[in-house]
Motif scaffolding. Sequence first.
Motif, mmCIF file in Angstrom:
data_model
loop_
_atom_site.group_PDB
_atom_site.id
_atom_site.type_symbol
_atom_site.label_atom_id
_atom_site.label_comp_id
_atom_site.label_asym_id
_atom_site.label_seq_id
_atom_site.Cartn_x
_atom_site.Cartn_y
_atom_site.Cartn_z
ATOM 1 N N GLU A 255 0.827 -1.203 0.000
ATOM 2 C CA GLU A 255 0.000 0.000 0.000
ATOM 3 C C GLU A 255 0.862 1.253 0.000
ATOM 4 O OE1 GLU A 255 -3.282 0.185 2.815
ATOM 5 O OE2 GLU A 255 -2.956 -1.913 3.320
ATOM 6 N N LEU A 256 0.295 2.349 -0.512
ATOM 7 C CA LEU A 256 0.823 3.700 -0.343
ATOM 8 C C LEU A 256 -0.259 4.515 0.355
ATOM 9 C CD1 LEU A 256 2.574 4.454 -3.768
ATOM 10 C CD2 LEU A 256 3.687 4.016 -1.555
ATOM 11 N N ASN A 257 0.089 5.135 1.474
ATOM 12 C CA ASN A 257 -0.877 5.904 2.265
ATOM 13 C C ASN A 257 -0.386 7.347 2.400
ATOM 14 O OD1 ASN A 257 -1.084 3.098 4.559
ATOM 15 N ND2 ASN A 257 -2.171 3.408 2.641
ATOM 16 N N TYR A 258 -1.131 8.284 1.807
ATOM 17 C CA TYR A 258 -0.790 9.704 1.941
ATOM 18 C C TYR A 258 -1.654 10.325 3.040
ATOM 19 C CZ TYR A 258 -0.935 14.710 1.023
ATOM 20 O OH TYR A 258 -0.909 16.073 1.161
ATOM 21 N N LEU A 259 -1.013 11.130 3.883
ATOM 22 C CA LEU A 259 -1.717 11.772 5.001
ATOM 23 C C LEU A 259 -1.363 13.250 5.040
ATOM 24 C CD1 LEU A 259 -3.313 11.812 7.688
ATOM 25 C CD2 LEU A 259 -1.214 11.060 8.830
ATOM 26 N N HIS A 260 -2.391 14.101 5.002
ATOM 27 C CA HIS A 260 -2.204 15.546 5.180
ATOM 28 C C HIS A 260 -2.822 15.949 6.504
ATOM 29 C CE1 HIS A 260 -2.067 19.850 4.577
ATOM 30 N NE2 HIS A 260 -3.372 19.910 4.828
ATOM 31 N N LEU A 261 -2.015 16.597 7.355
ATOM 32 C CA LEU A 261 -2.479 17.039 8.669
ATOM 33 C C LEU A 261 -2.421 18.560 8.736
ATOM 34 C CD1 LEU A 261 -0.456 14.527 10.884
ATOM 35 C CD2 LEU A 261 -2.897 14.448 10.405
ATOM 36 N N GLN A 262 -3.559 19.179 9.054
ATOM 37 C CA GLN A 262 -3.541 20.610 9.311
ATOM 38 C C GLN A 262 -2.892 20.879 10.674
ATOM 39 O OE1 GLN A 262 -7.531 22.108 8.959
ATOM 40 N NE2 GLN A 262 -7.663 21.680 6.759
ATOM 41 N N LYS A 263 -2.488 22.119 10.889
ATOM 42 C CA LYS A 263 -1.886 22.465 12.179
ATOM 43 C C LYS A 263 -2.925 22.415 13.300
ATOM 44 C CE LYS A 263 1.731 25.534 10.365
ATOM 45 N NZ LYS A 263 2.258 26.915 10.341
ATOM 46 N N ASP A 264 -2.485 21.960 14.477
ATOM 47 C CA ASP A 264 -3.337 22.036 15.656
ATOM 48 C C ASP A 264 -3.449 23.494 16.097
ATOM 49 O OD1 ASP A 264 -3.310 19.299 15.473
ATOM 50 O OD2 ASP A 264 -1.966 18.994 17.181
ATOM 51 N N LYS A 265 -4.492 23.781 16.889
ATOM 52 C CA LYS A 265 -4.671 25.123 17.445
ATOM 53 C C LYS A 265 -4.789 25.030 18.963
ATOM 54 C CE LYS A 265 -7.048 27.317 13.523
ATOM 55 N NZ LYS A 265 -8.302 27.991 13.097
ATOM 56 N N GLU A 266 -4.068 25.904 19.665
ATOM 57 C CA GLU A 266 -4.186 25.995 21.121
ATOM 58 C C GLU A 266 -4.610 27.413 21.470
ATOM 59 O OE1 GLU A 266 -0.777 24.687 23.246
ATOM 60 O OE2 GLU A 266 -1.632 25.094 25.222
ATOM 61 N N ASN A 267 -5.743 27.521 22.130
ATOM 62 C CA ASN A 267 -6.316 28.833 22.474
ATOM 63 C C ASN A 267 -6.420 29.740 21.248
ATOM 64 O OD1 ASN A 267 -6.575 28.191 25.273
ATOM 65 N ND2 ASN A 267 -4.377 28.564 25.514
ATOM 66 N N GLY A 268 -6.811 29.131 20.129
ATOM 67 C CA GLY A 268 -7.057 29.881 18.902
ATOM 68 C C GLY A 268 -5.847 30.132 18.045
ATOM 69 N N LEU A 269 -4.649 29.779 18.524
ATOM 70 C CA LEU A 269 -3.422 30.029 17.775
ATOM 71 C C LEU A 269 -2.892 28.738 17.162
ATOM 72 C CD1 LEU A 269 -1.595 32.423 20.302
ATOM 73 C CD2 LEU A 269 -2.975 33.045 18.283
ATOM 74 N N LYS A 270 -2.514 28.805 15.878
ATOM 75 C CA LYS A 270 -1.962 27.632 15.222
ATOM 76 C C LYS A 270 -0.593 27.285 15.801
ATOM 77 C CE LYS A 270 -4.328 28.184 10.783
ATOM 78 N NZ LYS A 270 -4.168 28.350 9.307
ATOM 79 N N LEU A 271 -0.354 26.009 15.985
ATOM 80 C CA LEU A 271 0.921 25.541 16.523
ATOM 81 C C LEU A 271 1.837 25.153 15.359
ATOM 82 C CD1 LEU A 271 -0.401 23.321 19.470
ATOM 83 C CD2 LEU A 271 0.386 25.704 19.535
ATOM 84 N N ASN A 272 2.948 25.867 15.265
ATOM 85 C CA ASN A 272 3.853 25.607 14.138
ATOM 86 C C ASN A 272 4.487 24.220 14.189
ATOM 87 O OD1 ASN A 272 3.458 28.141 12.948
ATOM 88 N ND2 ASN A 272 4.979 29.091 14.299
ATOM 89 N N ASP A 273 4.639 23.666 15.401
ATOM 90 C CA ASP A 273 5.262 22.346 15.511
ATOM 91 C C ASP A 273 4.214 21.240 15.420
ATOM 92 O OD1 ASP A 273 4.081 22.990 17.879
ATOM 93 O OD2 ASP A 273 5.673 22.194 19.158
ATOM 94 N N SER A 274 3.329 21.368 14.474
ATOM 95 C CA SER A 274 2.310 20.335 14.238
ATOM 96 C C SER A 274 1.941 20.355 12.764
ATOM 97 C CB SER A 274 1.065 20.584 15.100
ATOM 98 O OG SER A 274 0.428 21.788 14.695
ATOM 99 N N GLY A 275 1.396 19.228 12.298
ATOM 100 C CA GLY A 275 0.896 19.141 10.940
ATOM 101 C C GLY A 275 1.974 18.896 9.895
ATOM 102 N N GLY A 276 1.511 18.611 8.687
ATOM 103 C CA GLY A 276 2.428 18.347 7.586
ATOM 104 C C GLY A 276 1.868 17.297 6.656
ATOM 105 N N ASP A 277 2.732 16.812 5.782
ATOM 106 C CA ASP A 277 2.349 15.797 4.791
ATOM 107 C C ASP A 277 3.283 14.604 4.904
ATOM 108 O OD1 ASP A 277 0.324 17.314 2.815
ATOM 109 O OD2 ASP A 277 1.912 18.696 3.447
ATOM 110 N N ILE A 278 2.719 13.416 4.850
ATOM 111 C CA ILE A 278 3.505 12.182 4.985
ATOM 112 C C ILE A 278 3.014 11.169 3.965
ATOM 113 C CG2 ILE A 278 4.320 10.387 6.548
ATOM 114 C CD1 ILE A 278 2.457 13.146 8.170
ATOM 115 N N LEU A 279 3.953 10.453 3.366
ATOM 116 C CA LEU A 279 3.629 9.325 2.488
ATOM 117 C C LEU A 279 4.197 8.059 3.123
ATOM 118 C CD1 LEU A 279 2.460 8.299 -0.220
ATOM 119 C CD2 LEU A 279 4.762 8.574 -1.182
ATOM 120 N N TYR A 280 3.316 7.112 3.429
ATOM 121 C CA TYR A 280 3.715 5.848 4.047
ATOM 122 C C TYR A 280 3.698 4.720 3.017
ATOM 123 C CZ TYR A 280 2.796 7.949 8.651
ATOM 124 O OH TYR A 280 2.819 8.739 9.771
#
Length: 331
Positions: A255-280
């Motif tokens: 299999e090939l599994n592509y995953l796109h994750l949006q950034k998490d938000k804490e108290n309304g602010l996007k967290l830069n150390d989260s999210g991205g794109d991965i191909l498994y």
Amino acid sequence: MRRLTFALLTLSGLTFAHHGVASLGAVGLEGPGAPLESSSSATLPEGSWLFYTKLDSVKWKKYSFSEFPDQKDRSDFWMFGVGYGFKPWLSLYLFVPYNVKKELRDGGEKSFTSRGFADVSLMAVLGFKYDRGLRLLPKKESLEDMMDWHFTLYGGISLPTGNANKKGYQGEFAPDMALGFGKPTLTAGFTATKQFVNLPELTFTLDTSYLKFFEHKYNTGDKYKFGDEVRVNTALSYRVFKDVQRSLRFDLLTELNYLHLQKDKENGLKLNDSGGDILYGVLGGRMYYKRASLGAGVKFPLWKDLNQQSQQQGAEGKEKYRLIMTFSLMF
């Protein structure tokens, strides 16, 4: 680290998830093969029950404890499910996840483990096929009919039954170590499956889905929202052995599994150390015996583009590997 708490079984191993929904291919000697991570387009026979369990065991990469004193160690995501075929074209499922998440703290001198049942989810699968036009799946199909294009639309919702306010190490606020999301999570997906006419041992599967998370206010007063997810999976299964008299069959899977994750938000602010794109990539196999199916494989990241890669230890894309095992039984 967060992990999808429901999945479609084998999906057949479904996914949630990832994550999976059980399928005919997961338990039958005839017909298309069933992937491990992707969802196939099969539905349950009318009046049939299916019991399902899956383990997604993750080993995380470690880095220098002088730079990262606290690091994720391993996670075991168990999924237990039951499905019922109300109609040949309509299957309903109930999934109950159980998570174990361990992290190493204080430079690796101490450890903390969060474990328990997570959010229960409900899933519906609508099956149809293309045979001189789109139509709902009939009650019975011949082997030739099963080589038509088959499709499913699926959707579901999780209920916030897991403990979203479970505290992290020494009582810290740690949403990624909690057992629930605190709010329902919505899933919608589509699958397509084709068994090749000239090479019936080979089956192709396409599965795509979208997961929507909502903001939750924790007991600490903090608000947190996990980033939405988009998944696009493709799979090939090849039947390498079949013994009809002993009701035994074995398939190889990739299999090939592509995953796109949006950034998490804490108290309304996007967290830069989260999210991205991965191909498994996934390599594995599945054995069928009478009404049972046992699948196993290894999943590993082939490529990744994380938003702040150097700070995302313990996030998707930073695995050493994922060991996937699944067992399903239909009656």
